[in-house]
Design a protein around this motif. Structure first.
Motif, short mmCIF file in Angstrom:
data_model
loop_
_atom_site.label_atom_id
_atom_site.label_comp_id
_atom_site.label_asym_id
_atom_site.label_seq_id
_atom_site.Cartn_x
_atom_site.Cartn_y
_atom_site.Cartn_z
N GLU A 11 2.91 33.31 80.35
CA GLU A 11 3.14 34.37 79.38
C GLU A 11 4.65 34.61 79.23
OE1 GLU A 11 2.10 37.04 76.51
OE2 GLU A 11 0.71 35.77 77.61
N PHE A 12 5.35 34.63 80.36
CA PHE A 12 6.80 34.77 80.36
C PHE A 12 7.36 33.72 81.31
CE2 PHE A 12 10.78 36.96 81.78
CZ PHE A 12 11.45 36.85 80.57
N GLY A 13 8.02 32.72 80.75
CA GLY A 13 8.48 31.57 81.53
C GLY A 13 9.45 31.89 82.64
N ALA A 14 10.29 32.91 82.46
CA ALA A 14 11.29 33.22 83.48
C ALA A 14 10.65 33.65 84.80
CB ALA A 14 12.24 34.30 82.98
N GLY A 15 9.47 34.15 84.76
CA GLY A 15 8.76 34.54 85.98
C GLY A 15 7.45 33.80 86.09
N ASN A 16 7.48 32.51 85.96
CA ASN A 16 6.27 31.71 85.83
C ASN A 16 5.49 31.62 87.14
OD1 ASN A 16 4.24 29.97 85.22
ND2 ASN A 16 5.52 28.38 84.38
N ASP A 17 4.66 32.61 87.38
CA ASP A 17 3.77 32.58 88.53
C ASP A 17 2.32 32.35 88.10
OD1 ASP A 17 5.84 33.14 90.34
OD2 ASP A 17 5.63 35.29 89.99
N ASP A 18 2.02 32.54 86.80
CA ASP A 18 0.63 32.52 86.37
C ASP A 18 0.11 31.15 85.94
OD1 ASP A 18 2.37 32.88 84.21
OD2 ASP A 18 0.94 34.01 83.03
N ASP A 19 0.95 30.23 85.48
CA ASP A 19 0.46 28.91 85.07
C ASP A 19 1.58 27.88 85.13
OD1 ASP A 19 -1.15 26.87 84.21
OD2 ASP A 19 -1.54 27.71 82.23
N ARG A 82 7.46 18.46 71.17
CA ARG A 82 6.49 17.36 71.39
C ARG A 82 6.04 17.32 72.85
NH1 ARG A 82 10.35 15.05 67.94
NH2 ARG A 82 11.26 13.75 69.57
N ILE A 83 6.96 17.52 73.77
CA ILE A 83 6.59 17.55 75.19
C ILE A 83 5.66 18.73 75.47
CG2 ILE A 83 7.46 17.87 77.53
CD1 ILE A 83 10.03 16.38 76.59
N ALA A 84 5.99 19.89 74.91
CA ALA A 84 5.16 21.08 75.10
C ALA A 84 3.73 20.82 74.63
CB ALA A 84 5.76 22.27 74.37
N ALA A 85 3.58 20.17 73.49
CA ALA A 85 2.24 19.86 72.98
C ALA A 85 1.49 18.96 73.96
CB ALA A 85 2.34 19.21 71.60
N ALA A 86 2.18 17.97 74.52
CA ALA A 86 1.54 17.06 75.46
C ALA A 86 1.14 17.76 76.76
CB ALA A 86 2.49 15.90 75.78
N LEU A 87 1.87 18.80 77.14
CA LEU A 87 1.58 19.53 78.39
C LEU A 87 0.71 20.77 78.18
CD1 LEU A 87 5.11 19.38 80.10
CD2 LEU A 87 3.06 18.05 80.70
N GLY A 88 0.29 21.01 76.94
CA GLY A 88 -0.49 22.20 76.66
C GLY A 88 0.32 23.47 76.87
N ALA A 89 1.58 23.43 76.45
CA ALA A 89 2.51 24.53 76.68
C ALA A 89 3.19 24.91 75.37
CB ALA A 89 3.54 24.11 77.73
N ARG A 90 4.23 25.72 75.48
CA ARG A 90 5.04 26.11 74.32
C ARG A 90 6.49 26.24 74.76
NH1 ARG A 90 2.35 30.79 75.97
NH2 ARG A 90 3.78 32.49 76.48
N VAL A 91 7.37 26.33 73.78
CA VAL A 91 8.80 26.50 74.05
C VAL A 91 9.12 27.99 73.97
CG1 VAL A 91 11.14 25.93 73.29
CG2 VAL A 91 9.33 24.20 73.17
N GLN A 92 9.89 28.46 74.95
CA GLN A 92 10.21 29.88 75.03
C GLN A 92 11.66 30.04 75.47
OE1 GLN A 92 8.64 32.60 78.30
NE2 GLN A 92 7.24 33.07 76.62
N ASP A 93 12.33 31.08 74.96
CA ASP A 93 13.70 31.33 75.42
C ASP A 93 13.69 32.26 76.63
OD1 ASP A 93 13.61 34.03 74.50
OD2 ASP A 93 14.50 33.49 72.58
N ASP A 94 14.86 32.49 77.19
CA ASP A 94 14.96 33.26 78.42
C ASP A 94 14.72 34.75 78.24
OD1 ASP A 94 17.34 33.36 77.02
OD2 ASP A 94 18.60 32.79 78.70
N GLU A 95 14.52 35.20 77.01
CA GLU A 95 14.17 36.60 76.76
C GLU A 95 12.71 36.75 76.34
OE1 GLU A 95 17.01 38.32 74.09
OE2 GLU A 95 18.64 38.05 75.52
N GLY A 96 11.96 35.66 76.33
CA GLY A 96 10.54 35.71 76.01
C GLY A 96 10.18 35.32 74.60
#
Length: 113
Positions: A11-19, A82-96
């Motif tokens: 949900e928030f990459g900077a604190g990625n504990d959930d996935d 493209r990498i995000a799509a392959a990993l089932g992820a998304r691109v996010q900045d450091d502010e969310g």
């Protein structure tokens, strides 16, 4: 000021504990992609993107559950999508902020864009 973009499933990459993405998952993605070359001297999860970039060494670092880079140029951002799509992820900045589209991020360090 620094801008960091990451590829994340959290949900928030900077604190990625959930996935988190595991190092093994990231290295497998890198090994299967002919545009990426691992550079372990720069860090265990560091890869160099071999595509055309305004940066001399456009790299991505798979660390702390995400894959990230600072100030990616537009071409590297598109590769990240493209990498995000392959990993089932998304691109996010450091502010969310989330980036899902090709035109969502533009940066040309030489002033072209």
């Amino acid at each position: 000021m620094s801008v960091e973009l990451c590829i994340t499933r959290a949900e928030f990459g900077a604190g990625n504990d959930d996935d988190p993405s595991t190092l093994e998952e990231w290295l497998a993605q890198g090994a299967s992609d002919t545009e990426l070359r691992r550079l372990p001297d720069n860090g265990e999860g560091f890869v160099l993107w071999l595509g055309k970039s305004a940066h001399a060494k456009p790299g991505l670092d798979g660390d702390q559950g995400n894959v990230s880079t600072k100030w990616p140029d537009t071409a590297l951002y598109r590769k990240m999508l493209r990498i995000a799509a392959a990993l089932g992820a998304r691109v996010q900045d450091d502010e969310g902020g989330v980036y899902l589209k090709d035109g969502g991020w533009a940066f040309e360090p030489d002033g072209r864009g």
